[in-house]
Design an enzyme around this catalytic site. Structure first.
Site, mmCIF file in Angstrom:
data_model
loop_
_atom_site.group_PDB
_atom_site.id
_atom_site.type_symbol
_atom_site.label_atom_id
_atom_site.label_comp_id
_atom_site.label_asym_id
_atom_site.label_seq_id
_atom_site.Cartn_x
_atom_site.Cartn_y
_atom_site.Cartn_z
ATOM 1 N N HIS A 199 -10.368 -0.810 -6.809
ATOM 2 C CA HIS A 199 -9.962 0.351 -6.114
ATOM 3 C C HIS A 199 -8.981 1.388 -6.787
ATOM 4 C CE1 HIS A 199 -9.197 2.881 -2.606
ATOM 5 N NE2 HIS A 199 -7.963 2.498 -2.444
ATOM 6 N N ASP A 252 0.714 -0.979 -0.189
ATOM 7 C CA ASP A 252 -0.051 -0.119 0.041
ATOM 8 C C ASP A 252 0.833 1.387 -0.025
ATOM 9 O OD1 ASP A 252 -2.064 2.004 0.157
ATOM 10 O OD2 ASP A 252 -2.880 0.904 2.254
HETATM 11 C C1 HEM Z 1 -4.057 2.791 -4.145
HETATM 12 C C2 HEM Z 1 -5.670 0.238 -0.217
HETATM 13 C C3 HEM Z 1 -8.478 3.683 1.235
HETATM 14 C C4 HEM Z 1 -6.931 6.540 -2.171
HETATM 15 C C5 HEM Z 1 -4.249 1.769 -3.084
HETATM 16 C C6 HEM Z 1 -3.592 0.425 -3.205
HETATM 17 C C7 HEM Z 1 -3.857 -0.158 -2.172
HETATM 18 C C8 HEM Z 1 -4.967 0.564 -1.457
HETATM 19 C C9 HEM Z 1 -3.550 -1.560 -1.679
HETATM 20 C C10 HEM Z 1 -2.792 0.079 -4.321
HETATM 21 C C11 HEM Z 1 -1.209 0.397 -4.079
HETATM 22 C C12 HEM Z 1 -0.961 2.056 -4.055
HETATM 23 O O1 HEM Z 1 -0.834 2.687 -5.271
HETATM 24 O O2 HEM Z 1 -0.895 2.426 -3.054
HETATM 25 C C13 HEM Z 1 -6.561 1.044 0.365
HETATM 26 C C14 HEM Z 1 -7.141 0.438 1.619
HETATM 27 C C15 HEM Z 1 -8.018 1.579 2.057
HETATM 28 C C16 HEM Z 1 -7.809 2.552 1.381
HETATM 29 C C17 HEM Z 1 -6.874 -0.901 2.388
HETATM 30 C C18 HEM Z 1 -8.811 1.480 3.341
HETATM 31 C C19 HEM Z 1 -8.619 0.820 4.407
HETATM 32 C C20 HEM Z 1 -8.386 4.703 0.535
HETATM 33 C C21 HEM Z 1 -8.970 6.116 0.608
HETATM 34 C C22 HEM Z 1 -8.389 6.882 -0.719
HETATM 35 C C23 HEM Z 1 -7.607 6.198 -1.267
HETATM 36 C C24 HEM Z 1 -10.295 6.376 1.566
HETATM 37 C C25 HEM Z 1 -8.848 8.121 -0.882
HETATM 38 C C26 HEM Z 1 -10.002 8.884 -0.751
HETATM 39 C C27 HEM Z 1 -5.883 5.758 -3.299
HETATM 40 C C28 HEM Z 1 -5.363 6.185 -4.126
HETATM 41 C C29 HEM Z 1 -4.588 5.283 -4.756
HETATM 42 C C30 HEM Z 1 -4.827 3.939 -3.873
HETATM 43 C C31 HEM Z 1 -5.330 7.624 -4.746
HETATM 44 C C32 HEM Z 1 -3.803 5.302 -5.974
HETATM 45 C C33 HEM Z 1 -4.329 4.737 -7.176
HETATM 46 C C34 HEM Z 1 -3.468 4.928 -8.469
HETATM 47 O O3 HEM Z 1 -3.076 6.154 -8.971
HETATM 48 O O4 HEM Z 1 -2.993 3.920 -8.836
HETATM 49 N N1 HEM Z 1 -5.223 1.881 -1.939
HETATM 50 N N2 HEM Z 1 -6.851 2.213 0.258
HETATM 51 N N3 HEM Z 1 -7.482 4.851 -0.753
HETATM 52 N N4 HEM Z 1 -5.657 4.354 -2.901
HETATM 53 FE FE1 HEM Z 1 -6.376 3.433 -1.498
#
Ligand code: HEM
Length: 403
Positions: free
Chosen positions: A312, A218
C-alpha cells in the site's frame, strides 16, 4: 458550577488548543474538585482563514452527514441556512461556556465544554444546479471518475451540502449534529449520515499516531502543517479559482469497508507485507522507526524488495504518483455485525487537497484493484465536496459564494 481548565491540549499534529480567554479557571479547593482533564475545555476557534476540522487532529467522535435542499429552496434559502448553521456553530464552539440557539437546544451538551468541537461545511456539485449557481461551479468539483473496483451505494453518496462534525465527547458531537439538523428544517433534509470514532485523547501514554480497525498505525506519512508545501497541497490559494474558494479545500469522502474476517486470516508478517510497515510500531519494512523516511528501492539480502511491489505505501506514495499528495483525516466506523456475520466496520476516509486531480484521483487510480490492501477493502460510498475558506468575524461559511 462547571470547572474548566485553562491548560491547552496538544494533539497528535502538534497543534495547541486551549481554554481561550473566556475559559473559567479550575481551582482545586475542598468543595471544588479540580477538573480531571482538559478534554472538555479544549477549544478550536470557528473563525479563521480556513475552516476548522481540517488540520486539527481528528477527534474521538465524528459524524459525517450530507443534506439535500428541499424542492423550492433557492440560493436565498441556502444563504439563510448557512447563516443559521454558522451562527449556531460559532456559539457551540465558543471557549469557556459554549452556547446553543434556544430554538434548537436539547440540553444534551449541557455541563460540557466545547471538547474540541469542529464543524466543517462543504458544497456538493448538485448544490450549484439546485441554486442556479452553475457559473460559480469550481472545475475541481468535476465528478470523481468511476474506479472499476468501487461498489458504491448512490443513496449514501454525494449530496448538496456536507457537514463534518468532530468532538472529543460523544454527547457534544451528537448535540452539534442534532442542532444542525433542526436548524435545517424547512430548507434541507439529511440524505445520509455516518458515525465514526478515533482514540480518546489521554488514552495513550503520549500523543501517538492513531490505529485503524485493522490495527495499523495510520497517518504517519501525512503531509504536516510544518512542511513548506503543506498549504499549497491542501488549500486553494488566495489567487485561486473560483475566488470564493480562496483558503478552501476539497474533501473526498469514502466509506471504505474493511473485510476484517478475511484480513484476520493473514499472519502478522503477511499483513505487514501488504502495507509495507510493521504493525507493532509503524516502522517501514525498509528499516528504522515510524518516522524514518521510506526507502522504496531498498533490497533485502534475498534480493526481494523490502517494500513489496504491491504494498500500500509503495503505490500510495507521492513518489509513485508524480508528487500527488493529500491530508488523510479519517474516522473509524462500526455499524454492528452484518447479516453475513462479519463486522460492518472500516474507515470513513476523508482526504483533503487543493485539487482532487492532484491528490486523491491519481492515487486511487493507482491503488484500485492493484494495491495489496484493496483485496481486503470495499469502497461503499463516495462524495466530493468544495469546502470554502473559514468565516471571518460575523460572517457565515460560504458567504462569498452565496451573497
Ligand atoms: C498510508 C492504511 C486507504 C492513501 C497508509 C498507511 C496505512 C494505511 C496503515 C501507512 C501509514 C501512513 O503513512 O499513514 C489504509 C487503510 C485504508 C487506506 C486501512 C482503507 C481502509 C487509502 C486510500 C488512499 C490512501 C483510499 C488514497 C486514495 C495513502 C497515502 C499514504 C497511505 C497517500 C502515505 C504513503 C506514503 O507516502 O508513505 N494507509 N489506507 N490510503 N495511504 Fe492508506
Amino acid at each position: 458550577r462547571r470547572l474548566l481548565g485553562t491548560a491547552g491540549a496538544v494533539g497528535a499534529a502538534g497543534l495547541v488548543v486551549g481554554g481561550g480567554a473566556g475559559a473559567a479557571v479550575a481551582v482545586g479547593t475542598r468543595d471544588e474538585p479540580t477538573a480531571l482533564t482538559t478534554v472538555g475545555s479544549a477549544h478550536v476557534p470557528f473563525e479563521g482563514a480556513h475552516q476548522a476540522g481540517i488540520v486539527e487532529p481528528a477527534q474521538a467522535c465524528g459524524h459525517l452527514a450530507a443534506f439535500d435542499l428541499k424542492a423550492g429552496a433557492d440560493r436565498k434559502a441556502a444563504a439563510a441556512l448557512l447563516r443559521r448553521w454558522s451562527d449556531a456553530v460559532r456559539g457551540m464552539t465558543a471557549a469557556g461556556r459554549p452556547t446553543t440557539p434556544a430554538a434548537y437546544d436539547d440540553q444534551v451538551a449541557d455541563d460540557a465544554g466545547p471538547s474540541s468541537l469542529t464543524v466543517t461545511f462543504g458544497f456538493g456539485r448538485s448544490f450549484f444546479t439546485r441554486t442556479g449557481l452553475t457559473a460559480k461551479l469550481p472545475t475541481a468539483l468535476a465528478p470523481l471518475p468511476d474506479f472499476p473496483a468501487d461498489q458504491l451505494d448512490a443513496k449514501r453518496s454525494n449530496g448538496d451540502l456536507w457537514v463534518q462534525v468532530g468532538a472529543d465527547d460523544a454527547l457534544v458531537a451528537f448535540h452539534a449534529l442534532r442542532v444542525l439538523q433542526k436548524a435545517a428544517a424547512g430548507s434541507a433534509t439529511v440524505r445520509w449520515q455516518m458515525n465514526g470514532f478515533n482514540r480518546t485523547p489521554g488514552a495513550t501514554d503520549r500523543p501517538r499516531t492513531a490505529r485503524n480497525l485493522m490495527g495499523q498505525i495510520d497517518g504517519t506519512n501525512n503531509p504536516k502543517p510544518s512542511d513548506a508545501d503543506f498549504d499549497k497541497r491542501i488549500f486553494v490559494p488566495a489567487s485561486g479559482s473560483p475566488d470564493w474558494m480562496a483558503g478552501g479545500s476539497y474533501a473526498v469522502v469514502r466509506r471504505i469497508r474493511m473485510l476484517l474476517d478475511t484480513w484476520d486470516h493473514l499472519s502478522v508478517a503477511e499483513q505487514e507485507r501488504v502495507v509495507g510497515r510493521r504493525k507493532s510500531d509503524g516502522a517501514p519494512l525498509s528499516g528504522g522507526v515510524e518516522t524514518t523516511p521510506v526507502q522504496l528501492d531498498k533490497i533485502n539480502p534475498d534480493r526481494s524488495l523490502a517494500i513489496a511491489g504491491d504494498a500500500h505505501i509503495r503505490l500510495a506514495a507521492p513518489a509513485s504518483n508524480s508528487g500527488a499528495a493529500m491530508l488523510r483525516r479519517a474516522f473509524s466506523y462500526h455499524d454492528g455485525i452484518g447479516t453475513d456475520g462479519t463486522p460492518d466496520a472500516g474507515l470513513l476516509f476523508v482526504a483533503w487537497q487543493a485539487d482532487p486531480m492532484t491528490g486523491f484521483v491519481p492515487v486511487q487510480r493507482k491503488l484500485d484493484g492493484a494495491d495489496g490492501l484493496s483485496r481486503f477493502l470495499r469502497h461503499e460510498a463516495s462524495g466530493l465536496f468544495a469546502v470554502p475558506g473559514g468565516a471571518g468575524k460575523g460572517e457565515y461559511v460560504g458567504q462569498r459564494l452565496l451573497e
